[in-house]
Design a protein around this motif. Sequence first.
Motif, PDB file in Angstrom:
ATOM      1  N   ARG A 192       0.823  -1.205   0.000  1.00  0.00           N
ATOM      2  CA  ARG A 192       0.000   0.000   0.000  1.00  0.00           C
ATOM      3  C   ARG A 192       0.866   1.268   0.000  1.00  0.00           C
ATOM      4  NH1 ARG A 192      -3.744   0.738  -2.282  1.00  0.00           N
ATOM      5  NH2 ARG A 192      -4.590   2.370  -0.940  1.00  0.00           N
ATOM      6  N   TYR A 193       1.994   1.225   0.684  1.00  0.00           N
ATOM      7  CA  TYR A 193       2.923   2.347   0.668  1.00  0.00           C
ATOM      8  C   TYR A 193       3.328   2.655  -0.772  1.00  0.00           C
ATOM      9  CZ  TYR A 193       7.072   5.059   2.182  1.00  0.00           C
ATOM     10  OH  TYR A 193       8.020   6.040   2.398  1.00  0.00           O
ATOM     11  N   ALA A 194       3.681   1.612  -1.520  1.00  0.00           N
ATOM     12  CA  ALA A 194       4.057   1.794  -2.926  1.00  0.00           C
ATOM     13  C   ALA A 194       2.877   2.320  -3.740  1.00  0.00           C
ATOM     14  CB  ALA A 194       4.558   0.475  -3.507  1.00  0.00           C
ATOM     15  N   ASP A 195       1.682   1.815  -3.452  1.00  0.00           N
ATOM     16  CA  ASP A 195       0.497   2.284  -4.180  1.00  0.00           C
ATOM     17  C   ASP A 195       0.286   3.781  -3.987  1.00  0.00           C
ATOM     18  OD1 ASP A 195      -0.009  -0.265  -5.079  1.00  0.00           O
ATOM     19  OD2 ASP A 195      -1.578  -0.694  -3.610  1.00  0.00           O
ATOM     20  N   HIS A 196       0.497   4.281  -2.780  1.00  0.00           N
ATOM     21  CA  HIS A 196       0.306   5.711  -2.534  1.00  0.00           C
ATOM     22  C   HIS A 196       1.377   6.541  -3.240  1.00  0.00           C
ATOM     23  CE1 HIS A 196      -3.120   5.402   0.066  1.00  0.00           C
ATOM     24  NE2 HIS A 196      -2.506   4.540   0.853  1.00  0.00           N
ATOM     25  N   ALA A 197       2.597   6.018  -3.345  1.00  0.00           N
ATOM     26  CA  ALA A 197       3.624   6.722  -4.115  1.00  0.00           C
ATOM     27  C   ALA A 197       3.206   6.832  -5.577  1.00  0.00           C
ATOM     28  CB  ALA A 197       4.969   5.996  -3.994  1.00  0.00           C
ATOM     29  N   VAL A 198       2.607   5.769  -6.104  1.00  0.00           N
ATOM     30  CA  VAL A 198       2.119   5.795  -7.480  1.00  0.00           C
ATOM     31  C   VAL A 198       0.965   6.793  -7.628  1.00  0.00           C
ATOM     32  CG1 VAL A 198       0.908   4.431  -9.245  1.00  0.00           C
ATOM     33  CG2 VAL A 198       2.875   3.473  -8.046  1.00  0.00           C
ATOM     34  N   LEU A 199       0.117   6.868  -6.617  1.00  0.00           N
ATOM     35  CA  LEU A 199      -0.984   7.833  -6.668  1.00  0.00           C
ATOM     36  C   LEU A 199      -0.464   9.272  -6.655  1.00  0.00           C
ATOM     37  CD1 LEU A 199      -3.594   6.070  -4.374  1.00  0.00           C
ATOM     38  CD2 LEU A 199      -3.846   6.574  -6.814  1.00  0.00           C
ATOM     39  N   ILE A 200       0.654   9.507  -5.966  1.00  0.00           N
ATOM     40  CA  ILE A 200       1.282  10.830  -6.025  1.00  0.00           C
ATOM     41  C   ILE A 200       1.658  11.149  -7.470  1.00  0.00           C
ATOM     42  CG2 ILE A 200       3.372  12.137  -5.417  1.00  0.00           C
ATOM     43  CD1 ILE A 200       3.270  10.750  -2.670  1.00  0.00           C
ATOM     44  N   ALA A 201       2.249  10.164  -8.141  1.00  0.00           N
ATOM     45  CA  ALA A 201       2.625  10.367  -9.540  1.00  0.00           C
ATOM     46  C   ALA A 201       1.395  10.669 -10.398  1.00  0.00           C
ATOM     47  CB  ALA A 201       3.354   9.137 -10.068  1.00  0.00           C
ATOM     48  N   ARG A 202       0.315   9.949 -10.163  1.00  0.00           N
ATOM     49  CA  ARG A 202      -0.915  10.205 -10.921  1.00  0.00           C
ATOM     50  C   ARG A 202      -1.424  11.627 -10.689  1.00  0.00           C
ATOM     51  NH1 ARG A 202      -3.659   5.902 -13.155  1.00  0.00           N
ATOM     52  NH2 ARG A 202      -5.533   7.194 -13.195  1.00  0.00           N
ATOM     53  N   ARG A 203      -1.363  12.084  -9.430  1.00  0.00           N
ATOM     54  CA  ARG A 203      -1.813  13.452  -9.128  1.00  0.00           C
ATOM     55  C   ARG A 203      -0.958  14.477  -9.867  1.00  0.00           C
ATOM     56  NH1 ARG A 203      -6.463  11.634  -6.906  1.00  0.00           N
ATOM     57  NH2 ARG A 203      -6.203  10.628  -4.893  1.00  0.00           N
ATOM     58  N   VAL A 204       0.357  14.238  -9.906  1.00  0.00           N
ATOM     59  CA  VAL A 204       1.240  15.191 -10.575  1.00  0.00           C
ATOM     60  C   VAL A 204       0.961  15.214 -12.074  1.00  0.00           C
ATOM     61  CG1 VAL A 204       3.651  15.697 -11.160  1.00  0.00           C
ATOM     62  CG2 VAL A 204       3.037  15.099  -8.814  1.00  0.00           C
ATOM     63  N   VAL A 205       0.705  14.049 -12.669  1.00  0.00           N
ATOM     64  CA  VAL A 205       0.363  14.010 -14.093  1.00  0.00           C
ATOM     65  C   VAL A 205      -0.881  14.855 -14.356  1.00  0.00           C
ATOM     66  CG1 VAL A 205      -0.488  12.522 -15.965  1.00  0.00           C
ATOM     67  CG2 VAL A 205       1.422  11.770 -14.544  1.00  0.00           C
ATOM     68  N   PHE A 206      -1.902  14.675 -13.522  1.00  0.00           N
ATOM     69  CA  PHE A 206      -3.133  15.437 -13.712  1.00  0.00           C
ATOM     70  C   PHE A 206      -2.906  16.921 -13.448  1.00  0.00           C
ATOM     71  CE2 PHE A 206      -7.287  17.086 -12.287  1.00  0.00           C
ATOM     72  CZ  PHE A 206      -8.019  16.817 -13.433  1.00  0.00           C
ATOM     73  N   GLN A 207      -2.116  17.211 -12.410  1.00  0.00           N
ATOM     74  CA  GLN A 207      -1.819  18.596 -12.065  1.00  0.00           C
ATOM     75  C   GLN A 207      -1.121  19.297 -13.231  1.00  0.00           C
ATOM     76  OE1 GLN A 207       0.646  18.825  -8.576  1.00  0.00           O
ATOM     77  NE2 GLN A 207      -0.008  20.876  -8.054  1.00  0.00           N
ATOM     78  N   ALA A 208      -0.203  18.605 -13.870  1.00  0.00           N
ATOM     79  CA  ALA A 208       0.607  19.219 -14.931  1.00  0.00           C
ATOM     80  C   ALA A 208      -0.105  19.288 -16.272  1.00  0.00           C
ATOM     81  CB  ALA A 208       1.914  18.439 -15.089  1.00  0.00           C
ATOM     82  N   THR A 209      -0.990  18.318 -16.536  1.00  0.00           N
ATOM     83  CA  THR A 209      -1.562  18.223 -17.887  1.00  0.00           C
ATOM     84  C   THR A 209      -3.080  18.355 -17.953  1.00  0.00           C
ATOM     85  OG1 THR A 209      -1.867  15.810 -17.818  1.00  0.00           O
ATOM     86  CG2 THR A 209       0.321  16.642 -18.473  1.00  0.00           C
ATOM     87  N   GLY A 210      -3.749  18.150 -16.819  1.00  0.00           N
ATOM     88  CA  GLY A 210      -5.209  18.135 -16.846  1.00  0.00           C
ATOM     89  C   GLY A 210      -5.768  16.835 -17.381  1.00  0.00           C
TER      90      GLY A 210
END
Length: 220
Positions: A192-210
């Motif tokens: 789950r720790y790794a999953d949340h790190a991946v979710l951070i990446a997903r948030r940044v992708v959305f933040q940067a590109t919409g």
Amino acid sequence: MRDAYQEQMSALNTVLGQMVEEVGRAMEMSTRSLLEADLELAERVISDHDAIAEQSVEAEDLAFKLMALQAPVAGDLRSIVSGFQLVSEIDRMGALALHVAKVARRRHPAKVLPEEVAGYFEEMGRLAVELAHNAHRVLESQDYHDALSLMDDDDAMDDLHRHLFTVMMDREWEHGVSAAVDVTLLGRYYERYADHAVLIARRVVFQATGKTPEQLLEAS
């Protein structure tokens, strides 16, 4: 007005970066406490968790101020909402590191892990810390290419997690139900720790590109 927004957004990303470094350090110490039955390290993780909680409050305050004072629209609003979500993801990573430390403390002075699985957790701990470092880098760069790369980094963690069950299901497992429960829970914490790190990446992708990572891949 725009300069003030950029400064406050930068301050928010700085706090988020500090938080993810702290949860990476926490998981590193938690893993060592688990492998070495080191009570002092476990206690340090537990006592230091309050500092992570304080940083969460600071980050949320910054996000609320951006929302209230800068009247954000479109992309700016997307970045602020993502900021709230990022605080939540990093908080959960810290909570999972805390759970690992508490297991080590509860079983002290005995070691929690049978020898058959200790190597798995040593590698899972290494991967977890690496994911936290990579998440910090992505938060600083706001580069969605880096973020997309991070999303692939947890495959090794998933593989280790699956192999743990193979070991426990082996007929030669001689450590009883209690050890099996500990190993199962701990494996889940790392996954789950790794999953949340991946979710951070997903948030940044959305933040940067919409766009979501899936939408980007479809468009490429």
